[in-house]
Write an enzyme that holds these catalytic residues in place. Structure first.
Site, PDB file in Angstrom:
ATOM      1  N   ASP A  19      14.059  14.554  11.179  1.00 31.66           N
ATOM      2  CA  ASP A  19      14.828  13.932  12.431  1.00 31.66           C
ATOM      3  C   ASP A  19      13.839  14.072  13.240  1.00 31.66           C
ATOM      4  O   ASP A  19      12.934  14.947  13.510  1.00 31.66           O
ATOM      5  CB  ASP A  19      16.162  14.654  12.613  1.00 31.66           C
ATOM      6  CG  ASP A  19      16.627  14.239  13.670  1.00 31.66           C
ATOM      7  OD1 ASP A  19      16.714  12.834  13.932  1.00 31.66           O
ATOM      8  OD2 ASP A  19      17.280  15.111  14.440  1.00 31.66           O
TER       9      ASP A  19
ATOM     10  N   PHE B 256      20.917  -1.638  32.818  1.00 33.73           N
ATOM     11  CA  PHE B 256      19.971  -1.548  31.704  1.00 33.73           C
ATOM     12  C   PHE B 256      20.705  -2.098  30.381  1.00 33.73           C
ATOM     13  O   PHE B 256      21.908  -1.590  29.950  1.00 33.73           O
ATOM     14  CB  PHE B 256      19.760  -0.166  31.467  1.00 33.73           C
ATOM     15  CG  PHE B 256      18.765  -0.033  30.172  1.00 33.73           C
ATOM     16  CD1 PHE B 256      17.338  -0.402  30.053  1.00 33.73           C
ATOM     17  CD2 PHE B 256      19.438   0.554  29.017  1.00 33.73           C
ATOM     18  CE1 PHE B 256      16.779  -0.325  28.667  1.00 33.73           C
ATOM     19  CE2 PHE B 256      18.837   0.598  27.712  1.00 33.73           C
ATOM     20  CZ  PHE B 256      17.637   0.353  27.609  1.00 33.73           C
TER      21      PHE B 256
ATOM     22  N   LYS C 235      13.494  -0.884  38.099  1.00 35.05           N
ATOM     23  CA  LYS C 235      12.352  -0.085  37.397  1.00 35.05           C
ATOM     24  C   LYS C 235      12.679  -0.332  35.910  1.00 35.05           C
ATOM     25  O   LYS C 235      13.693  -0.720  35.427  1.00 35.05           O
ATOM     26  CB  LYS C 235      12.827   1.601  37.494  1.00 35.05           C
ATOM     27  CG  LYS C 235      14.340   1.984  37.214  1.00 35.05           C
ATOM     28  CD  LYS C 235      14.334   3.302  37.208  1.00 35.05           C
ATOM     29  CE  LYS C 235      15.868   3.979  36.765  1.00 35.05           C
ATOM     30  NZ  LYS C 235      16.164   5.114  37.158  1.00 35.05           N
TER      31      LYS C 235
ATOM     32  N   GLY D  34      17.601   7.924  14.749  1.00 34.44           N
ATOM     33  CA  GLY D  34      18.220   6.769  15.211  1.00 34.44           C
ATOM     34  C   GLY D  34      17.686   6.456  16.599  1.00 34.44           C
ATOM     35  O   GLY D  34      18.231   5.430  17.245  1.00 34.44           O
TER      36      GLY D  34
ATOM     37  N   ARG E 295      16.219   3.644  14.439  1.00 36.36           N
ATOM     38  CA  ARG E 295      17.085   3.023  14.481  1.00 36.36           C
ATOM     39  C   ARG E 295      17.898   3.126  13.184  1.00 36.36           C
ATOM     40  O   ARG E 295      18.348   1.781  12.665  1.00 36.36           O
ATOM     41  CB  ARG E 295      17.222   1.717  14.984  1.00 36.36           C
ATOM     42  CG  ARG E 295      16.521   1.570  16.348  1.00 36.36           C
ATOM     43  CD  ARG E 295      17.119   2.493  17.245  1.00 36.36           C
ATOM     44  NE  ARG E 295      18.042   1.503  18.451  1.00 36.36           N
ATOM     45  CZ  ARG E 295      18.919   2.251  19.169  1.00 36.36           C
ATOM     46  NH1 ARG E 295      19.403   3.434  19.088  1.00 36.36           N
ATOM     47  NH2 ARG E 295      19.547   1.235  19.976  1.00 36.36           N
TER      48      ARG E 295
ATOM     49  N   ASP F  85      18.747  18.751  12.698  1.00 35.75           N
ATOM     50  CA  ASP F  85      19.656  19.699  13.589  1.00 35.75           C
ATOM     51  C   ASP F  85      21.117  18.946  13.602  1.00 35.75           C
ATOM     52  O   ASP F  85      21.813  19.865  14.557  1.00 35.75           O
ATOM     53  CB  ASP F  85      18.963  19.952  15.084  1.00 35.75           C
ATOM     54  CG  ASP F  85      18.885  18.566  15.593  1.00 35.75           C
ATOM     55  OD1 ASP F  85      19.275  18.849  16.897  1.00 35.75           O
ATOM     56  OD2 ASP F  85      18.739  17.484  15.450  1.00 35.75           O
TER      57      ASP F  85
ATOM     58  N   ASN G 291      24.281  13.846  12.033  1.00 37.37           N
ATOM     59  CA  ASN G 291      23.821  12.696  11.467  1.00 37.37           C
ATOM     60  C   ASN G 291      22.794  12.838  10.475  1.00 37.37           C
ATOM     61  O   ASN G 291      22.318  12.055   9.658  1.00 37.37           O
ATOM     62  CB  ASN G 291      23.259  11.792  12.446  1.00 37.37           C
ATOM     63  CG  ASN G 291      22.333  12.395  13.353  1.00 37.37           C
ATOM     64  OD1 ASN G 291      22.089  13.568  13.388  1.00 37.37           O
ATOM     65  ND2 ASN G 291      21.603  11.488  14.418  1.00 37.37           N
ATOM     66  N   ASP G 292      22.335  14.260  10.377  1.00 36.93           N
ATOM     67  CA  ASP G 292      21.219  14.529   9.174  1.00 36.93           C
ATOM     68  C   ASP G 292      21.740  15.416   8.245  1.00 36.93           C
ATOM     69  O   ASP G 292      21.122  15.529   7.214  1.00 36.93           O
ATOM     70  CB  ASP G 292      20.095  15.638   9.934  1.00 36.93           C
ATOM     71  CG  ASP G 292      19.476  15.172  11.365  1.00 36.93           C
ATOM     72  OD1 ASP G 292      19.028  13.859  11.171  1.00 36.93           O
ATOM     73  OD2 ASP G 292      19.595  15.777  12.269  1.00 36.93           O
TER      74      ASP G 292
END
Length: 1258
Positions: free
Chosen positions: A461, A603, A626, A740, A873, A899, A902-903
C-alpha cells in the site's frame, strides 16, 4: 446473423463490456462489489434528503425497491427480528436470524471443543494418522516384533507439544476478541441510555457515541452536537488516512431526535441494500411518520472509524458484526502453508510408498526363505502351522512397524519447535523496534517463517505504509524567485542549516520547520507586494475549518496538502482565524482583518483547481486561484513575465520529488461579477447536471490569470523507504504498489522512493491495453493456423533491456482484465428450447472464459516484465485480485504489506501478510502474519530473519531425513541374515529414544541458531537471498541425495562391524559376535556418525552447539549403561533384556577400533567433498565467509543516489492532491458548519440545564 454471433470478438464485447464507446476514467475508483452496474444506480423510492413525501407516495415507491432493498431495520424493536421472514436455515430444521450480532469471533476453539477438534485437526496430518494406525498394529502380537511404547511415547510427545502451541495461539485470539467485544458505548434500553458492551449491541439499537471513540457498527447518523448534526470522522482504520471526513444527518432527524426521550420513542423503519463491501456507497430509505427519506453514504458512519471534533452523536445500527462493511472487505481467512510444508508432505508420501514397497519385497523374501529354509529346519519350529505365504503376509505388517522410523514422527514437532523459536527471535529483535510508537516487531503466526526467505513479489500500500501521510511545506517560488533553501538573512546559502525562530508570531504552531531566513526578512520588510499576495492567497483560498480549543488554534482540512499550505501561511505571518458563511477572518502580520467571501469555486478531480472570489477592504473584487500547473498555465494572461522562471522552478521542485501547485489571481470589475454571479446562482439551483453546469460557469471567470508563483510540498516518506526498496530490488524481489490514491500522487511517490527513476520508461493503461490487444489478436491468428502455435507465444512484450515501469488505474485494470460489470438485461421470457441452443450458449460461455483467462495471463506476463508496477485508484477487492493473478500465473511466493482495513483482503490473499502497526488503524495488523512499526523493517524481516529461517529449515530437513534413513535402513541389511523375519537390528529402547533424545538436540539447535553469514553481511549482500527464491536448498534432488547418503551410511554402520566380527575372538577368549554386542556396536557407531555429521553441517558454532553434540553422545552412553544394568532388569525383566551388554562390549578395544573405522569411512568422504567444493566451487556465502573480517572492517554507509537535474520534467509533476472527495465548500457556503449556541450534553439528556460555549467554526 448466426455468423456474427459466432464471432469471438462480438461475444467478448457482449459478455464483458457495458458500453463499447466507454473509456476508463483514471480518477474514479471502480466498484468493489459483485453486483452489476445498474444495481448500483441510486434509484431511491424516497425524496431528496430533507424533503418528505406523503405516506401514499412512500408506500407506492417502496414496492420497486423491495427487490434491491431487502434489508429491513426497525429502530428500538428487537422483537421485530424474530419474524420467520428474517430467519434462515443453517442445518436441517435449525434456523438462525439473518442479522449478525456484533461480537467478533476469530478464535477456533472453546473449552469444550478444544480437545476433540485439535486431535481431529492433528490426525488430518498424514504422518500422525499413519502413526496412529501403526500403534494399533503394534498392539497385535502376531505381527509386531517391536514394543508398543516405541511408537506411543513419541506420538504423545508430538501431539502434546502441538496441542500446547495451538492452545497458546488460541488464547491470544480470545484475548484480542474480548478486548474489542468488551468495549462499551451507550445504548437506549428501557427508555434510557445505558452502558452496553459492543458484543451485546443489536441491529436497530439507537446508540450514543462520544468524542474520540470508535464506532462499533455501521450506523445511520440521527443527530449530533454539531450544527445541522454534522459529524467528523477519521478513517485511519479503513484507509490509513488521518484527514477528517464529515457526515451529516437528515434534517428531520436533526430537528426531532436530539432529546433522549425522542430517541427512545423513535420507531423508524429502514429499507436498504443487503450487507456488501462497498465502502463509498449506500442505498436505502427511512420510513417514519408516514413519510419517506432517501439515505446515502454521507449519512452512514462505518465501523472502525473514529469520532473526532464532535462532542457526541446519536445513531441507529444498520449492519452489525460480520455484516459491517469493514468485515465484508476483509475477505476470506485462508489457511496458509509454506512451500516447504507442501514439499515435505509429498516427501512423506514418497517415503510411505517406498516403505510399503520395501516391506512387500522383504515379505516376499521371507516367504521364499520359509519355503527353502524355515520348513526344513526342525529347530526353528514355533508350534504354529502357518503356511509360508501367510507368514510372509504377517511379516509385511511386521516390517511396516520395524521400518516405521523412515517416516519420522518427530519431524513435525521438531519443525514446530524451530518455527516457534524463530518467531521469538523476530519478536525480540531490537533493530525492528520502533521507539516513537513503542512498537516491537511481532510474528503473529509461527508457521510461515521459512517462507519469508522465498519472497518473489511484494505488494505494498502507499498511504501510511510507504509514506507517513504527513505533508510539509518545503519550498516556494514567488515572482520567479525560489525560496526554501537554507539561507541567512542576507540571502547567502548556509553550510549548516539553522532553523527559523518563529517566536515573533504568537500563532506559530511550534512544529513547523523552515530554514530560509531570507524569506522571513522579505516578509517582515513588506517591500515585495507579490510576497504579501502569495501568502495572503494561501491563507484565504481554501476550505479548511478552524477551531479553538484550550487556547490553541486547530485546523481541519479536507486533505493533508491543504492543511500543510494553510499551516505554512500561519507560521509565516498570514493566519486564518475563522470563517462564517460569507466572511473569512485573517491575521496579516498581526493585523486582524475580515473579508467578504463572494463565492467559493470548489475543487474536483476534473478541474484540478479551486478558487475564491473576495471583496477586499477597498471594495475591489479579486479572484484567487490555486491548482495543478497543467490547468493553471492554460488560463494565464498572455503577458506573464515570470511564467518561464516559475516553470523552471517547477522543474527543480519536481526533480526533488516535491508536489507542486501554482498560485494566481485576477481583478474582477463589479459589472463582470454581477453578470457572472447571476449565472452562478442559476447553475447552483440546477436540478439536473448541476456539477457540469457549475464547472462551465467556473471556467468563464477563471481566465486571464496573473501568475504569483508556486508551492512545493513534501509527502514525507517513512524513514529508510528508498534504501529498503533498493536492497529488496537487489535481492531480485519485485515491488508493486497498490493504492487507492490518485495517479499523479502515486507516480510522484514512485519517484520519491526510487521505485521509478528518470531513466524509467513508463507504460500507462492505454498503452498496456493496446499491447495486450495486439498480442491477443496474434494469438488468435496463430491458434487458427496451427493448434500448437500458442506454445510459441512466449516472446517478450518489450524489446531491449530498457528499465520499464507500469502505472495503471483501477478502471483500466477492470477494462483490461475483463472484470467490468455486465449491464443487467431486462427479463425476457426466452429460454433455450433445443439441446443445440443450450450447447451454443455453453460454448459461448466457455470461449468467453478462455478469452478472459488468456487476457489475464498476458497482462501478468506484461506486468512482470516491468521492474516496478504501480496500480492506483484500486479497490480492496482489486488489490486482492492482482495478488491472486500473480500467484495463479507465476506460481510465485507473494508478500502483501499495508496498514488499513482496505489492505486486509490483500494481506489475507498473499502467502505472507504484513501489517504496519502503531498507526490509528489496527485492522490490517489483526489480519496479518507479521507486524512492525515501519516499512524499513521489511528488509531485515526478509533478508535476515527470512533467509536465516529458510537456510536453517532446509539444513534441518536434509539432515533429519539423512539421520533417519541411516538409522532405519540398517534393519533391511540385517534382514538378509535373519531370514527376513522382521527382527530389529537394535535394542527396543534405543529405537524409542533415538529421535527423542540421542539425535534431536543438535539438529534442533542448528535449526534455531545457525547462520551462514552475519545479519550485517546479509543486508549488505542482498543477492544471497536468491537461493530461497529458486528453491535451491531443499527440493526432490536434495531429498534423494539425503536418502542416498543415509543408505550409504547404513551400509557402513552394518557391514563394517559385521565384517570385523566375523571369525574374530575377543580379549576374554570369547567371540564378540553375539547379536546384542553387535547391536550396541552398530548403535554406538550410528550415534557418533550422526552427531559428528551435524557438527560438519554447522556453520555457526556456539558453546550451546558444542555442548549439544557431545552432550547427546554422553546422554546415549549414560542411558545405555543404565538400561543395560542388572538392577533395572530385576525390576522389569521383560522390558529390559540387554542385561550387561554395554558394559561387557564397550570394554573391548577391538569394538572401539571397529567403531572408529566405521566413523572414519562415513565422515572422511564428506569432509573431502566439503573441502573441494569450498575450494574449487565456492558459493556466494562461502566467498563472503572467507572475507567476512574485511567486509566488517569496511562497513560502508549506503548512500542514496542523486539523479542529475534535467529540465522539462513537467510531465511527472504531482498536482496538488486535494481530497478524493470534494472539499468543504458546499458546507461553508450553506452555513451548515457554522456553530450556533446550543444546549450542552446534560441538557440534551434531560439533566441539569447549563449554557454552552460558543465556538467559531471550522
Amino acid at each position: 446473423m448466426k455468423q456474427g454471433v459466432s464471432r469471438m470478438t462480438s461475444e467478448r464485447d457482449s459478455e464483458t463490456t457495458l458500453d463499447e464507446d466507454s473509456q476508463p476514467n483514471d480518477e474514479v475508483v471502480p466498484y468493489s462489489d459483485d453486483e452489476t452496474e445498474d444495481e448500483l444506480d441510486p434509484r431511491q423510492p424516497g425524496a431528496e434528503p430533507g424533503q418528505s413525501q406523503s405516506h401514499g407516495h412512500g408506500e407506492e415507491s417502496r414496492e420497486p425497491g423491495k427487490k434491491d432493498c431487502s434489508w429491513q431495520v426497525k429502530a428500538n424493536d428487537r422483537r421485530f427480528y424474530d419474524q420467520p421472514a428474517f430467519k434462515r436455515t443453517i442445518f436441517l430444521c435449525f434456523k438462525k436470524s439473518k442479522y449478525a450480532d456484533n461480537a467478533i469471533k476469530t478464535y477456533k476453539y472453546n473449552p469444550i471443543t478444544f480437545l476433540p477438534l485439535n486431535l481431529f485437526e492433528q490426525f488430518k496430518r498424514a504422518a500422525n494418522f499413519y502413526f496412529l494406525v501403526l500403534l494399533i498394529l503394534q498392539s497385535i502380537p502376531q505381527i509386531s516384533t517391536l514394543a508398543w511404547y516405541t511408537t506411543l511415547v513419541p506420538l504423545l510427545f508430538v501431539l502434546g507439544i502441538t496441542a500446547v502451541k495451538d492452545l497458546v495461539d488460541d488464547i491470544a485470539r480470545h484475548r484480542m476478541d474480548n478486548e474489542v467485544n468488551n468495549r462499551t458505548c451507550d445504548v437506549i434500553k428501557d427508555g434510557r441510555f445505558k452502558p452496553t458492551k459492543w458484543k451485546d449491541i443489536k441491529v436497530g439499537d439507537v446508540i450514543r457515541l462520544k468524542k474520540n471513540t470508535f464506532i462499533p457498527a455501521d450506523i445511520l447518523l440521527l443527530s449530533s452536537s454539531e450544527p445541522n448534526s454534522l459529524c467528523y470522522v477519521e478513517t485511519a482504520e479503513l484507509d490509513g488516512e488521518t484527514n477528517l471526513k464529515f457526515k451529516m444527518a437528515l434534517e428531520v432527524t436533526h430537528r426531532q431526535l436530539q432529546e433522549e426521550s425522542a430517541l427512545a420513542n423513535f420507531d423508524g423503519l429502514i429499507e436498504c441494500e443487503e450487507p456488501n463491501n462497498r465502502l463509498d456507497k449506500f442505498t436505502g430509505t427511512l420510513f417514519w411518520r408516514n413519510s419517506s427519506y432517501s439515505l446515502d453514504a454521507d449519512k452512514i458512519l462505518l465501523r472502525g472509524c473514529k469520532i473526532r471534533n464532535t462532542d457526541f452523536c446519536h445513531g441507529m445500527v444498520v449492519f452489525a458484526g460480520a455484516d459491517t462493511k469493514i468485515m465484508k472487505n476483509s475477505g476470506k481467512t485462508r489457511f496458509k502453508r509454506t512451500k516447504i510444508d507442501s514439499l515435505m508432505n509429498y516427501m512423506v508420501y514418497t517415503i510411505i510408498v517406498v516403505l510399503i514397497l520395501l516391506s512387500a519385497g522383504l515379505a516376499i523374501g521371507h516367504t521364499y526363505w520359509e519355503q527353502q529354509v524355515g520348513n526344513c529346519s526342525w529347530y526353528l519350529y514355533d508350534a504354529e502351522d502357518f503356511s509360508p505365504p501367510y507368514r510372509g503376509f504377517l511379516n509385511f505388517w511386521g516390517y511396516l512397524i520395524v521400518l516405521n522410523t523412515m517416516v519420522p514422527i518427530s519431524l513435525y514437532v521438531s519443525v514446530e519447535v524451530i518455527r516457534f523459536g524463530q518467531s521469538y527471535f523476530i519478536n525480540w529483535d531490537l533493530q525492528m523496534y520502533y521507539p516513537e510508537k513503542d512498537t516491537a516487531a511481532k510474528a503473529r503466526t509461527t508457521t510461515l517463517n521459512e517462507q519469508l526467505g522465498q519472497i518473489q513479489y511484494i505488494f505494498s500500500d502507499k498511504t501510511g505504509t510507504l509514506t507517513q501521510n504527513i505533508m510539509t511545506f518545503k519550498k516556494c517560488c514567488i515572482n520567479g524567485q525560489r525560496y526554501g533553501d537554507s539561507r541567512d538573512r542576507a540571502g547567502q546559502l548556509q553550510s549548516h542549516p539553522e532553523q527559523v525562530d518563529f517566536s515573533w508570531n504568537v500563532y506559530a504552531d511550534g512544529k513547523f520547520l523552515f530554514y530560509d531566513h531570507y524569506l522571513i526578512e522579505q516578509i517582515k520588510s513588506g517591500k515585495e507586494p507579490e510576497i504579501h499576495k502569495f501568502f495572503f492567497l494561501l491563507a484565504i483560498c481554501h476550505t479548511v475549518m478552524a477551531d479553538t480549543s484550550d487556547g490553541q488554534l486547530n485546523y481541519q482540512a479536507a486533505s493533508p496538502d491543504e492543511g500543510a499550505l494553510v499551516t505554512a501561511a500561519r507560521n509565516l505571518g498570514y493566519v486564518f482565524l475563522s470563517r462564517t458563511q460569507n466572511t473569512i477572518t485573517l491575521s496579516e502580520m498581526g493585523a486582524r482583518r475580515t473579508y467578504e467571501v463572494l463565492a467559493i469555486l470548489d475543487f474536483n478531480s476534473d478541474r484540478k483547481r479551486m478558487s475564491v472570489i473576495v471583496r477586499e477592504a477597498g471594495g475591489n473584487i479579486r479572484l484567487y486561484c490555486k491548482g495543478a500547473d497543467t490547468v493553471i498555465y492554460e488560463r494565464l494572461h498572455p503577458s506573464n513575465p515570470k511564467r518561464e522562471a516559475t516553470e523552471e522552478a517547477l522543474d527543480v521542485f519536481a526533480n526533488e520529488t516535491l508536489r507542486t501547485l501554482c498560485l494566481c489571481y485576477r481583478d474582477i470589475s463589479q459589472d463582470e461579477f454581477d453578470v457572472w454571479n447571476k449565472k452562478f446562482v442559476e447553475a447552483s439551483l440546477a436540478t439536473s447536471n448541476r456539477d457540469e453546469a457549475l464547472d462551465k460557469v467556473y471556467k468563464e471567470i477563471e481566465k486571464n490569470l496573473i501568475l504569483l508563483g508556486a508551492t512545493a510540498i513534501e509527502d514525507k516518506l517513512q524513514d529508510g523507504v528508498p534504501e529498503t526498496i533498493s536492497r529488496l530490488s537487489k535481492a531480485d524481489i519485485k515491488i508493486w504498489v497498490l493504492t487507492g490514491d490518485k495517479k499523479e500522487t502515486a507516480e510522484n511517490i514512485g519517484f520519491s522512493c526510487e521505485l521509478l527513476t528518470e531513466e524509467t520508461a513508463i507504460c500507462y493503461g492505454e498503452d498496456t491495453s493496446a499491447l495486450l490487444q495486439t498480442r491477443l489478436e496474434n494469438q488468435r491468428n496463430r491458434a487458427g493456423s496451427s493448434p500448437h502455435s500458442s506454445l510459441r507465444m512466449n516472446e517478450p512484450f518489450f524489446q531491449g533491456s530498457k528499465d520499464r515501469a507500469l502505472i495503471i488505474t483501477g478502471s483500466w485494470l477492470n477494462e483490461i482484465l475483463l472484470e467490468k460489470k455486465k449491464k443487467k438485461k431486462k427479463l425476457k421470457l426466452k429460454f433455450p428450447r433445443t439441446a443445440e441452443e443450450k450447447e451454443k450458449q455453453a460454448e459461448k460461455r466457455r470461449r468467453a472464459e478462455a478469452y478472459k483467462e488468456q487476457q489475464q495471463k498476458n497482462f501478468v506476463d506484461l506486468a512482470c516484465e516491468c521492474r516496478a508496477v504501480i496500480c492506483c485508484r484500486v479497490t480492496p477487492k482489486q488489490k486482492a485480485m492482482v495478488v491472486e493473478l500473480v500467484q495463479k500465473y507465476k506460481k510465485a511466493v507473494t508478500l502483501a504489506i499495508g496498514d488499513g482495513a482496505n489492505d486486509v483482503n490483500m494481506i489475507k490473499t498473499a502467502h505472507i501478510g504484513v501489517g504496519i502497526s502503531g498507526q490509528e488503524g489496527m485492522q490490517a495488523v489483526m489480519s496479518s502474519d507479521y507486524s512492525f512499526g515501519q516499512f524499513r523493517y521489511l528488509q531485515r524481516l526478509l533478508l535476515v530473519h527470512g533467509r536465516w529461517s529458510y537456510i536453517r529449515m532446509c539444513k534441518f530437513l536434509r539432515y533429519f531425513f539423512y539421520k533417519n534413513f541411516a538409522f532405519t535402513l540398517v534393519h533391511i541389511w540385517y534382514s538378509f541374515f535373519n531370514g527376513f523375519s522382521a527382527q530389529t537390528a537394535y535394542e527396543d529402547w534405543f529405537i524409542t529414544l533415538y529421535n527423542v533424545l540421542y539425535s534431536s538436540l543438535p539438529v534442533l539447535l542448528v535449526g534455531l541458531l545457525d547462520q551462514d553469514v552475519s545479519d550485517k553481511l546479509s543486508l549488505r549482500f542482498p543477492r544471497l537471498y536468491i537461493l530461497g527464491q529458486r528453491d535451491l536448498l531443499f527440493n526432490y534432488k536434495k531429498f534423494f541425495l539425503s536418502l542416498l547418503h543415509g543408505a550409504v551410511t547404513s551400509l557402513i554402520i552394518f557391514f563394517i562391524p559385521y565384517g570385523a566380527y566375523m571369525k574374530s575372538m575377543g580379549q576374554d577368549g570369547e567371540a564378540p559376535a553375539d547379536y546384542q554386542s553387535f547391536a550396541v556396536t552398530a548403535a554406538s557407531s550410528l550415534i557418533f556418525v550422526v552427531n559428528f555429521q551435524i557438527g560438519l553441517d554447522t556453520s555457526y558454532w556456539t558453546f550451546v552447539n558444542a555442548f549439544s553434540v557431545f552432550g547427546s553422545i554422553a546422554i546415549y552412553f549414560g542411558i545405555t549403561f543404565d538400561l543395560h544394568s542388572a538392577g533395572i532388569h530385576v525390576l522389569f525383566p521383560s522390558g529390559f533384556q540387554f542385561t550387561g551388554t554395554a558394559p561387557n562390549a564397550l570394554r573391548q578395544p577391538y569394538l572401539w577400533l571397529t567403531m572408529i573405522l566405521s566413523i572414519a569411512i562415513c565422515l572422511l568422504p564428506v569432509v573431502a567433498q566439503r573441502f573441494l567444493s569450498m575450494t574449487i566451487w565456492p558459493s556466494e556465502s562461502d566467498k563472503i565467509q572467507r572475507n567476512r573480517r574485511k567486509y566488517l572492517l569496511e562497513e560502508q554507509q549506503w548512500r542514496r543516489r542523486h539523479s542529475a537535474f534535467r529540465r522539462g520534467l513537467s510531465a511527472r509533476r504531482s498536482a496538488y492532491a486535494f481530497s478524493h472527495q470534494r472539499g468543504y465548500a458546499d458546507l461553508i457556503a450553506s452555513g451548515r458548519s457554522i456553530r450556533k449556541k446550543r444546549a450542552p450534553l446534560d441538557a440534551v439528556l434531560g439533566t441539569a440545564p447549563g449554557t454552552a460555549d460558543t465556538r467559531e467554526a471550522s
